[in-house]
Scaffold this motif. Structure first.
Motif, PDB file in Angstrom:
ATOM      1  N   SER A  64       0.963  -1.168   0.097  1.00 21.32           N
ATOM      2  CA  SER A  64       0.122  -0.028  -0.186  1.00 21.32           C
ATOM      3  C   SER A  64       0.923   1.157  -0.058  1.00 21.32           C
ATOM      4  O   SER A  64       1.949   1.225   0.512  1.00 21.32           O
ATOM      5  CB  SER A  64      -0.884   0.075   1.251  1.00 21.32           C
ATOM      6  N   ARG A  66      -0.258   3.861   1.336  1.00 16.98           N
ATOM      7  CA  ARG A  66      -0.923   4.850   2.721  1.00 16.98           C
ATOM      8  C   ARG A  66       0.351   4.875   3.676  1.00 16.98           C
ATOM      9  O   ARG A  66       1.122   4.163   3.751  1.00 16.98           O
ATOM     10  CB  ARG A  66      -1.981   3.873   3.328  1.00 16.98           C
ATOM     11  N   THR A  68      -0.055   4.787   6.548  1.00 16.74           N
ATOM     12  CA  THR A  68      -0.551   4.244   7.827  1.00 16.74           C
ATOM     13  C   THR A  68       0.653   3.405   8.342  1.00 16.74           C
ATOM     14  O   THR A  68       0.972   3.260   9.603  1.00 16.74           O
ATOM     15  CB  THR A  68      -1.699   3.172   7.743  1.00 16.74           C
TER      16      THR A  68
END
Length: 167
Positions: A64, A66, A68
């Motif tokens: 990903s 992201r 995060t």
């Protein structure tokens, strides 16, 4: 800048779903940080202490785009990640948020789980204090070091709205 801590070792191709399990995506980042690496090292949270070091193989952080995963590692207290190589977007996200990421060829052969390591940005070295072995990291541009010293790209921009600067 120098970081010292206990090494937590991982192999190649540790993807962002291993770092931040998708079961917790709806939770606050502090809760996600309590579950980093849970799918591949369920006891990580129990043996990890703030300031410890992640040591990994090739292609760390693939998957990903992201932020995060690097943010959860930062919130968990990871001081630095040293890997043979990083997925490009993970590396960029680490720099952006101020989570030090360092490329060090041969690191997985030189460091074992639980070893004490010192990562020295200024001298571009990693020293395994447990074995006495020293490795050279890939050179880190001064501009990236300055981003880490300030705490990330946004903090750097706040102090230098004219753009990337070494001042």
């Amino acid at each position: 800048m120098t970081y010292e801590g206990t090494a937590h070792t991982f192999g190649d191709n540790v993807n962002t779903d291993y770092i931040t399990p998708t079961d917790y995506f709806s939770e606050p980042i502090e809760e996600i940080a309590n579950h980093v690496f849970e799918p591949i090292m369920p006891d990580f949270h129990d043996r990890f202490e703030s300031g410890d070091v992640i040591v990994a193989g090739e292609n760390f952080g693939s998957g990903s785009s992201r932020e995060t995963a690097p943010k959860a590692l930062q919130v968990a207290g990871v001081s630095v990640i040293v890997a043979e190589s990083f997925a490009r977007i993970f590396y960029r996200n680490g720099v952006a948020i101020g989570l030090p990421v360092v490329i060090c060829p041969g690191i997985t052969d030189a460091v074992s789980q639980g070893d004490n390591v010192i990562v020295d940005f200024d001298n571009q070295t990693v020293r395994n204090e447990t074995t006495g072995e020293n490795l050279e990291t890939e050179p880190m541009p001064e501009e990236i070091q300055s981003i880490y010293e300030i705490g990330g790209l946004l903090a750097h921009y706040e102090q230098h709205p004219e753009g990337l600067s070494l001042d």
